[in-house]
Scaffold this active site. Sequence first.
Site, PDB file in Angstrom:
ATOM      1  N   ASP A   1      -6.053   7.209  -1.169  1.00  0.00           N
ATOM      2  CA  ASP A   1      -6.881   7.223  -0.132  1.00  0.00           C
ATOM      3  C   ASP A   1      -6.865   6.186   0.951  1.00  0.00           C
ATOM      4  O   ASP A   1      -7.243   6.138   2.162  1.00  0.00           O
ATOM      5  CB  ASP A   1      -8.316   7.036  -0.828  1.00  0.00           C
ATOM      6  CG  ASP A   1      -8.895   8.372  -1.426  1.00  0.00           C
ATOM      7  OD1 ASP A   1      -8.188   9.086  -1.586  1.00  0.00           O
ATOM      8  OD2 ASP A   1      -9.905   8.127  -1.743  1.00  0.00           O
TER       9      ASP A   1
ATOM     10  N   GLY B   1      -4.568  -1.731  -7.766  1.00  0.00           N
ATOM     11  CA  GLY B   1      -5.616  -0.668  -7.785  1.00  0.00           C
ATOM     12  C   GLY B   1      -4.840   0.192  -9.145  1.00  0.00           C
ATOM     13  O   GLY B   1      -3.680   0.704  -8.916  1.00  0.00           O
TER      14      GLY B   1
ATOM     15  N   GLU C   1     -21.300  19.698  -5.923  1.00  0.00           N
ATOM     16  CA  GLU C   1     -21.120  19.729  -7.437  1.00  0.00           C
ATOM     17  C   GLU C   1     -22.278  18.982  -7.971  1.00  0.00           C
ATOM     18  O   GLU C   1     -22.725  19.314  -9.054  1.00  0.00           O
ATOM     19  CB  GLU C   1     -19.927  18.737  -7.842  1.00  0.00           C
ATOM     20  CG  GLU C   1     -18.490  19.799  -7.739  1.00  0.00           C
ATOM     21  CD  GLU C   1     -17.200  19.175  -7.967  1.00  0.00           C
ATOM     22  OE1 GLU C   1     -17.223  18.185  -7.876  1.00  0.00           O
ATOM     23  OE2 GLU C   1     -16.248  19.985  -8.138  1.00  0.00           O
TER      24      GLU C   1
ATOM     25  N   VAL D   1      -8.820  -8.160  -5.385  1.00  0.00           N
ATOM     26  CA  VAL D   1      -7.876  -8.666  -4.277  1.00  0.00           C
ATOM     27  C   VAL D   1      -8.647  -8.495  -3.098  1.00  0.00           C
ATOM     28  O   VAL D   1      -9.346  -7.579  -2.751  1.00  0.00           O
ATOM     29  CB  VAL D   1      -6.514  -7.518  -4.024  1.00  0.00           C
ATOM     30  CG1 VAL D   1      -5.841  -7.995  -2.896  1.00  0.00           C
ATOM     31  CG2 VAL D   1      -5.831  -7.666  -5.595  1.00  0.00           C
TER      32      VAL D   1
ATOM     33  N   ALA E   1      -7.321  13.458  -5.104  1.00  0.00           N
ATOM     34  CA  ALA E   1      -6.614  12.926  -6.124  1.00  0.00           C
ATOM     35  C   ALA E   1      -4.964  13.419  -6.250  1.00  0.00           C
ATOM     36  O   ALA E   1      -4.203  12.486  -6.490  1.00  0.00           O
ATOM     37  CB  ALA E   1      -7.278  13.530  -7.668  1.00  0.00           C
ATOM     38  N   GLN E   2      -4.718  14.603  -5.849  1.00  0.00           N
ATOM     39  CA  GLN E   2      -3.199  14.899  -5.772  1.00  0.00           C
ATOM     40  C   GLN E   2      -2.425  14.150  -5.024  1.00  0.00           C
ATOM     41  O   GLN E   2      -1.586  13.790  -4.977  1.00  0.00           O
ATOM     42  CB  GLN E   2      -3.052  16.456  -5.481  1.00  0.00           C
ATOM     43  CG  GLN E   2      -3.219  17.491  -6.440  1.00  0.00           C
ATOM     44  CD  GLN E   2      -2.315  17.217  -7.467  1.00  0.00           C
ATOM     45  OE1 GLN E   2      -0.909  16.728  -7.381  1.00  0.00           O
ATOM     46  NE2 GLN E   2      -2.591  17.306  -8.920  1.00  0.00           N
TER      47      GLN E   2
ATOM     48  N   GLY F   1      -6.231   3.119  -9.735  1.00  0.00           N
ATOM     49  CA  GLY F   1      -6.641   4.552  -9.799  1.00  0.00           C
ATOM     50  C   GLY F   1      -5.646   5.536  -9.931  1.00  0.00           C
ATOM     51  O   GLY F   1      -4.478   5.269 -10.514  1.00  0.00           O
ATOM     52  N   PHE F   2      -5.580   6.631  -9.392  1.00  0.00           N
ATOM     53  CA  PHE F   2      -4.795   7.870  -9.410  1.00  0.00           C
ATOM     54  C   PHE F   2      -3.495   7.389  -9.049  1.00  0.00           C
ATOM     55  O   PHE F   2      -2.284   7.597  -9.482  1.00  0.00           O
ATOM     56  CB  PHE F   2      -5.316   9.123  -8.652  1.00  0.00           C
ATOM     57  CG  PHE F   2      -6.257   9.908  -9.412  1.00  0.00           C
ATOM     58  CD1 PHE F   2      -5.841  10.689 -10.436  1.00  0.00           C
ATOM     59  CD2 PHE F   2      -7.635   9.619  -8.990  1.00  0.00           C
ATOM     60  CE1 PHE F   2      -6.889  11.310 -10.983  1.00  0.00           C
ATOM     61  CE2 PHE F   2      -8.584  10.223  -9.552  1.00  0.00           C
ATOM     62  CZ  PHE F   2      -8.486  11.295 -10.390  1.00  0.00           C
TER      63      PHE F   2
HETATM   64  C1  LIG Z   1     -17.153  11.600  -6.858  1.00  0.00           C
HETATM   65  C2  LIG Z   1     -16.006  11.645  -6.503  1.00  0.00           C
HETATM   66  C3  LIG Z   1     -15.359  13.056  -6.656  1.00  0.00           C
HETATM   67  C4  LIG Z   1     -14.048  13.570  -6.444  1.00  0.00           C
HETATM   68  N1  LIG Z   1     -13.627  14.793  -6.719  1.00  0.00           N
HETATM   69  C5  LIG Z   1     -12.387  14.869  -6.367  1.00  0.00           C
HETATM   70  C6  LIG Z   1     -11.760  16.318  -7.074  1.00  0.00           C
HETATM   71  O1  LIG Z   1     -12.461  17.023  -7.548  1.00  0.00           O
HETATM   72  N2  LIG Z   1     -10.596  16.457  -6.606  1.00  0.00           N
HETATM   73  C7  LIG Z   1      -9.851  15.698  -5.967  1.00  0.00           C
HETATM   74  O2  LIG Z   1      -8.618  16.047  -5.812  1.00  0.00           O
HETATM   75  N3  LIG Z   1     -10.331  14.410  -5.481  1.00  0.00           N
HETATM   76  C8  LIG Z   1     -11.562  14.238  -5.616  1.00  0.00           C
HETATM   77  N4  LIG Z   1     -12.036  12.978  -5.179  1.00  0.00           N
HETATM   78  C9  LIG Z   1     -11.293  12.016  -4.456  1.00  0.00           C
HETATM   79  C10 LIG Z   1     -10.098  11.366  -5.489  1.00  0.00           C
HETATM   80  O3  LIG Z   1     -10.914  10.809  -6.534  1.00  0.00           O
HETATM   81  C11 LIG Z   1      -9.640  10.267  -4.661  1.00  0.00           C
HETATM   82  O4  LIG Z   1      -8.854  10.910  -3.427  1.00  0.00           O
HETATM   83  C12 LIG Z   1      -8.565   9.382  -5.497  1.00  0.00           C
HETATM   84  O5  LIG Z   1      -9.329   8.809  -6.666  1.00  0.00           O
HETATM   85  C13 LIG Z   1      -7.884   8.757  -4.601  1.00  0.00           C
HETATM   86  O6  LIG Z   1      -6.826   7.813  -5.467  1.00  0.00           O
HETATM   87  P1  LIG Z   1      -6.672   6.248  -5.159  1.00  0.00           P
HETATM   88  O7  LIG Z   1      -5.529   5.918  -6.293  1.00  0.00           O
HETATM   89  O8  LIG Z   1      -5.939   6.290  -3.946  1.00  0.00           O
HETATM   90  O9  LIG Z   1      -7.972   5.451  -5.332  1.00  0.00           O
HETATM   91  P2  LIG Z   1      -8.951   5.525  -6.712  1.00  0.00           P
HETATM   92  O10 LIG Z   1      -8.524   6.485  -7.614  1.00  0.00           O
HETATM   93  O11 LIG Z   1     -10.265   5.282  -6.307  1.00  0.00           O
HETATM   94  O12 LIG Z   1      -8.378   4.076  -7.137  1.00  0.00           O
HETATM   95  C14 LIG Z   1      -8.549   2.928  -6.357  1.00  0.00           C
HETATM   96  C15 LIG Z   1      -8.435   1.637  -7.497  1.00  0.00           C
HETATM   97  O13 LIG Z   1      -8.250   0.524  -6.747  1.00  0.00           O
HETATM   98  C16 LIG Z   1      -9.258  -0.534  -7.469  1.00  0.00           C
HETATM   99  N5  LIG Z   1      -9.776  -1.422  -6.476  1.00  0.00           N
HETATM  100  C17 LIG Z   1     -10.397  -1.319  -5.336  1.00  0.00           C
HETATM  101  N6  LIG Z   1     -10.653  -2.147  -4.686  1.00  0.00           N
HETATM  102  C18 LIG Z   1     -10.087  -3.353  -5.384  1.00  0.00           C
HETATM  103  C19 LIG Z   1     -10.004  -4.438  -5.239  1.00  0.00           C
HETATM  104  N7  LIG Z   1     -10.125  -5.271  -3.857  1.00  0.00           N
HETATM  105  N8  LIG Z   1      -9.027  -5.316  -5.872  1.00  0.00           N
HETATM  106  C20 LIG Z   1      -8.592  -4.804  -7.055  1.00  0.00           C
HETATM  107  N9  LIG Z   1      -8.705  -3.398  -7.397  1.00  0.00           N
HETATM  108  C21 LIG Z   1      -9.516  -2.586  -6.346  1.00  0.00           C
HETATM  109  C22 LIG Z   1     -10.367   0.496  -7.920  1.00  0.00           C
HETATM  110  O14 LIG Z   1     -11.113  -0.299  -9.121  1.00  0.00           O
HETATM  111  C23 LIG Z   1      -9.779   1.750  -8.301  1.00  0.00           C
HETATM  112  O15 LIG Z   1      -9.414   1.601 -10.055  1.00  0.00           O
HETATM  113  C24 LIG Z   1     -13.427  12.542  -5.818  1.00  0.00           C
HETATM  114  C25 LIG Z   1     -13.729  11.494  -5.385  1.00  0.00           C
HETATM  115  C26 LIG Z   1     -15.151  11.196  -5.776  1.00  0.00           C
HETATM  116  C27 LIG Z   1     -15.589   9.666  -5.392  1.00  0.00           C
END
Ligand SMILES: Cc1cc2nc3c(=O)[nH]c(=O)nc-3n(C[C@H](O)[C@H](O)[C@H](O)COP(=O)(O)OP(=O)(O)OC[C@H]3O[C@@H](n4cnc5c(N)ncnc54)[C@H](O)[C@@H]3O)c2cc1C
Length: 474
Positions: A308, A19, A178, A87, A324-325, A21-22
């Site tokens: 998450d 992943g 939003e 994955v 995100a934090q 992501g953040f």
């Molecule tokens: C529309 C929206 C608005 C939001 N607004 C806010 C906000 O204003 N403030 C805030 O704090 N939080 C906000 N959030 C929540 C925040 O985005 C998440 O808590 C944060 O992104 C979690 O980070 P993460 O790295 O766990 O997951 P993510 O950032 O979602 O990253 C997960 C990554 O894993 C990858 N992935 C997923 N499944 C697979 C797989 N099977 N194989 C390979 N790669 C995979 C994805 O492509 C992605 O790049 C928002 C969420 C959404 C959906």
Amino acid sequence: MSDLSRSTHTGRPRVVVVGAGFAGLAAVKALKAAPVEVVLLDQHNHHVFNPFLYQVATALLEPVEAANPVRALVRGLRNLTFRVATVSDVHLRSQQVGTDRGVVAYDYLILAAGSVSDYFHSADIAARSFGIKDLGEALELRNQVLSRFEQASWAADPVERSRLLSFAVVGGGPTGVEFAAALAVLVEGSLAKDFPSITREEVSIVLVEGSEAPLASFAKGLQRSAARALANKGVRVESKAMVADVDVEGLLLKDGRRIEAATVVWAAGVTANPLVESLGVELGSKRRVPVTATLQLAGHPEVFVVGDLAEIPGRSKQPLPMLAQVGLQSGGHAGRAIEAMLAGRRVARFRYHNLGTMAVVGRNDGIAQIGPLHLSGFVGWLAWLFLHIARIHGLSGRFLVLVSWISGFVFADRPVRLVVGPRKAIPHASQTAGRPGGADAIELPSPSVATVDEWGPAAALAWWTQDLPGRERT
Ligand SMILES: Cc1cc2nc3c(=O)[nH]c(=O)nc-3n(C[C@H](O)[C@H](O)[C@H](O)COP(=O)(O)OP(=O)(O)OC[C@H]3O[C@@H](n4cnc5c(N)ncnc54)[C@H](O)[C@@H]3O)c2cc1C
């Protein structure tokens, strides 16, 4: 067999991060000087800044302003290899992850695959509503909103026009609020100019919330301020309204009431990525993986679960929210913890620093709760703006978004209202297999994505973002 299926030959242990992501990006950055080989895997070639997705869906930002190519973001990290792969499972005993490109072996694993929309196990709700969980979905929703206005401009019957222009947003959390507020701003601003024959009264936007009021996680005063902002923009709020089903005419509520809507937007929450099922552990709330105070998987100190995906114990014994934090801080912690383990040091407990929660309720209007400090209106929006700009990965991304917002602030009419789609049929990978540079040359999403007539703009966008929508909608 992939070149990553066996352990590293470099003599350095391999850390696989699932992943980008953040959480995943924070982890690989924390490992940048560690004596390890880092392999970062993501199903997409881009990192998405989720908090901006609603702005893409409401034609305020372009996709490029809410996403960045992963390769550009990790360019300076010399110990890192990035690969696009989905994955599918984790084999804890053999220390491998299964992917659509073969298995990848690890010495340490950081699972950061995020979450998916929670449709409450209803295939109908998933198929008939629009999510805002990734870039493909946000673009699909933007196309839907703009297409509804184009269709309504052809409709002579006022009842049909109002039907086409009815929108229901399910979920009164920050994402739903939003989106609903931004949609109202789009309707009153750019679309009023683009479609002079359509009046604001013909457009209905309903925000549907199961609890007493939207934004339940905010202080009461901020909730009231947001409710006023929504009302001023003509967004109707239906509280204590639990959705039972979504059909082609709108929503059926559990108490028997109906809300007519030609477009239903689903922002009613998320659940952990289904990838966690393969771990074979008992899952916690929102199907998240319970982790130790150091973010490790019990019985598997080589595995960290973050963002998450993880149920991280908070101070009040409540798990930390999916924000995100939390993703940024937990991902960074996992990277530093692995560095500590390699140096023979003890792994520290994870401590979360709450930097506040915020939501935007329309143009230049927001609420922010930062400890005892509660801000609303323009000041709340400024707090939101600066915190979010600071969080965007990459300097060019920050610059792009800042320029867009300033131009949006000054002109209130950015020309990003395009409905885009392909002109020719997209062949499936199986049709190109066997030809030189065939199936492997380009990964197409699905055999069912055939022509623009069958799937319309959604298919084009799915192809473009490599993200199959797989939905049947009217
Ligand atoms: C529309 C929206 C608005 C939001 N607004 C806010 C906000 O204003 N403030 C805030 O704090 N939080 C906000 N959030 C929540 C925040 O985005 C998440 O808590 C944060 O992104 C979690 O980070 P993460 O790295 O766990 O997951 P993510 O950032 O979602 O990253 C997960 C990554 O894993 C990858 N992935 C997923 N499944 C697979 C797989 N099977 N194989 C390979 N790669 C995979 C994805 O492509 C992605 O790049 C928002 C969420 C959404 C959906």
